[in-house]
Design an enzyme around this catalytic site. Structure first.
Site, PDB file in Angstrom:
ATOM      1  N   ASP A  70      -5.541   8.388  18.908  1.00 42.02           N
ATOM      2  CA  ASP A  70      -6.112   8.530  18.199  1.00 42.02           C
ATOM      3  C   ASP A  70      -6.622   6.490  18.190  1.00 42.02           C
ATOM      4  OD1 ASP A  70      -7.283   9.754  15.635  1.00 42.02           O
ATOM      5  OD2 ASP A  70      -5.731   8.595  14.232  1.00 42.02           O
ATOM      6  N   GLY A 127       0.876  -1.365  -0.097  1.00 40.99           N
ATOM      7  CA  GLY A 127       0.189  -0.280   0.142  1.00 40.99           C
ATOM      8  C   GLY A 127       1.368   1.088   0.083  1.00 40.99           C
TER       9      GLY A 127
END
Length: 427
Positions: free
Chosen positions: A156, A24
């Protein structure tokens, strides 16, 4: 921009990391499944992050990969070995002249998917026992991070930032917004994804309880298929810079529907846990990840009498396999493995039987992984003491499964372990 670095497949980074498969790419660069080589011999799989930018210096590389370096520094001083298992290990890094001066990191390779992808496969909600097994592992990771001196906050936490490996182990990733607590008792700054952010973080202060709020959101999303505040949207004419303040006030006034009202398969006892994580005031939430763990474990321990008979379940799965339904056997065993945290002896038996079934189905790579997980469980659980013959037999099965999967390196490794075990003698 997407796929621009794919052409680097096959190249060697810093003389020892061969890029085998492009996985990716993003703004920072690309990730490759790679092999670490020593004297030209591949010794293990790793994930290599490679920067898009060339001609980098160590200083610019440190800035680019600051999140991974923070995590590596934290893990080096972490004594909670259980927590370490739920974080991704950093092995190496630097600036590689043989790929144009790009910065790179060599990290633990985790084959699997994010919890966000897992949630998508359960549109009506993840079964509660399975989800709480994942949540417990996340909580263990948070326990380790928050126990550091000073504590490290993730800031997060969301389903996109949690990986589920093929070994069914959850790992917390993406520490780009992580921060340590200051002497004031909180971490400064607005950080995170707005929809998954604790209210106080919007105001520039984060505490350990802020990560637990995000954990509550993740559990809620997994159980119900949506976030509890997904219906709250700032007015169209409100300036973007005021959206956070509007949502802060709206959430403070909003009554959260218990997960069991949206998904009637969710035990009501989980409602209290989730809603306490989602209290608007940090002072009303769980104070520590350890408290959440105790709450997760309490219902399970009070229902021990309802635990299935593992021996009987395995016999039924084996009967299915022998009667020509190995897929049914696999589903039965996978449901048991995913649904509970088992005593080591039961988990060992389930892993072993599951590996045999996967071998019958021709899924040799997954079978090898199950056998290997059983071996690792055997090594770390003294209560599972086995005879030398049983240990040798298990090592032989692992080597055979890796051979059938075409992984000669791992096959040779476990074959060597088998020979050592045979040479020791004794029980």
């Amino acid at each position: 921009m997407r796929g621009e670095l794919k052409g680097l497949e096959g190249r060697v980074v810093d003389g020892r990391y061969r890029l085998r498969e492009w996985l990716g790419e993003g703004a920072f660069g690309a990730v490759f499944r790679s092999e670490q080589q020593v004297m030209g011999v591949p010794i293990r799989r790793v994930a290599v992050k490679l920067s898009r930018r060339q001609g980098m210096t160590e200083e610019t590389a440190r800035k680019l990969f600051s999140d991974a370096l923070i995590l590596a520094e934290t893990m080096d001083g972490m004594t909670d070995t259980e927590a370490r298992a739920h974080l991704v290990h950093l092995y190496d890094g630097g600036v590689a002249a043989d790929v144009g001066g790009r910065a790179y990191l060599a990290m633990e390779y985790v084959q699997g998917s994010t919890l966000a992808a897992q949630f998508d496969s359960y549109p009506r909600g993840v079964p509660a026992p399975l989800l709480m097994k994942w949540a417990r592992q996340i909580c263990v990771a948070l326990r380790g991070l928050h126990a550091m001196v000073p504590p490290l906050l993730h800031r997060d936490l969301k389903s996109d930032n949690v990986l589920l490996g093929l070994d069914r182990t959850v790992r917390l990733v993406d520490f780009g917004l992580a921060a340590r607590l200051l002497e004031t008792g909180y971490a400064e700054g607005v950080a995170g994804t707005l929809s998954n952010m604790a209210p106080e973080t919007w105001r520039g202060e984060s505490f350990p309880a802020s990560d637990l709020y995000s954990l509550g959101l993740l559990i809620y999303e997994g159980l119900t298929g949506r976030l509890p505040f997904s219906h709250l949207h700032p007015p169209d004419d409100l300036p973007t810079r005021l959206h956070g303040d509007w949502l802060f006030d709206a959430r403070a006034k909003c009554r959260i529907e218990p997960p069991s009202l949206l998904n009637n398969t969710v035990p009501r006892e989980l409602d209290a846990l989730v809603l306490r994580c989602l209290e608007h005031s940090p002072a009303r939430r769980f104070a520590t990840a350890e408290e959440v763990l105790a709450e997760i474990d309490a219902p399970r321990s009070s229902r021990r009498h309802a635990r299935p008979d593992v021996g009987e379940e395995i016999r039924q799965a084996r009967n299915l396999r022998e009667q020509g339904d190995p897929h049914g056997a696999r589903a039965t065993l996978q449901h048991l493995l995913d649904g509970r945290t088992w005593p080591p002896s039961d988990e060992f038996a389930l892993l072993h039987e599951s590996a045999e079934t996967l071998g019958v189905l021709g899924d040799h790579a997954e079978a090898a992984l199950r056998y290997k997980t059983a071996w690792q469980l055997l090594e770390r659980s003294p209560s599972l003491l086995r005879t030398r013959e049983e240990r040798v037999s298990l090592l032989r099965r692992i080597a055979e499964a890796y051979t059938n999967a075409g992984n000669r390196y791992q096959a040779n490794r476990f074959d060597e372990l088998r020979r050592r075990e045979e040479s020791h003698g004794g029980p």
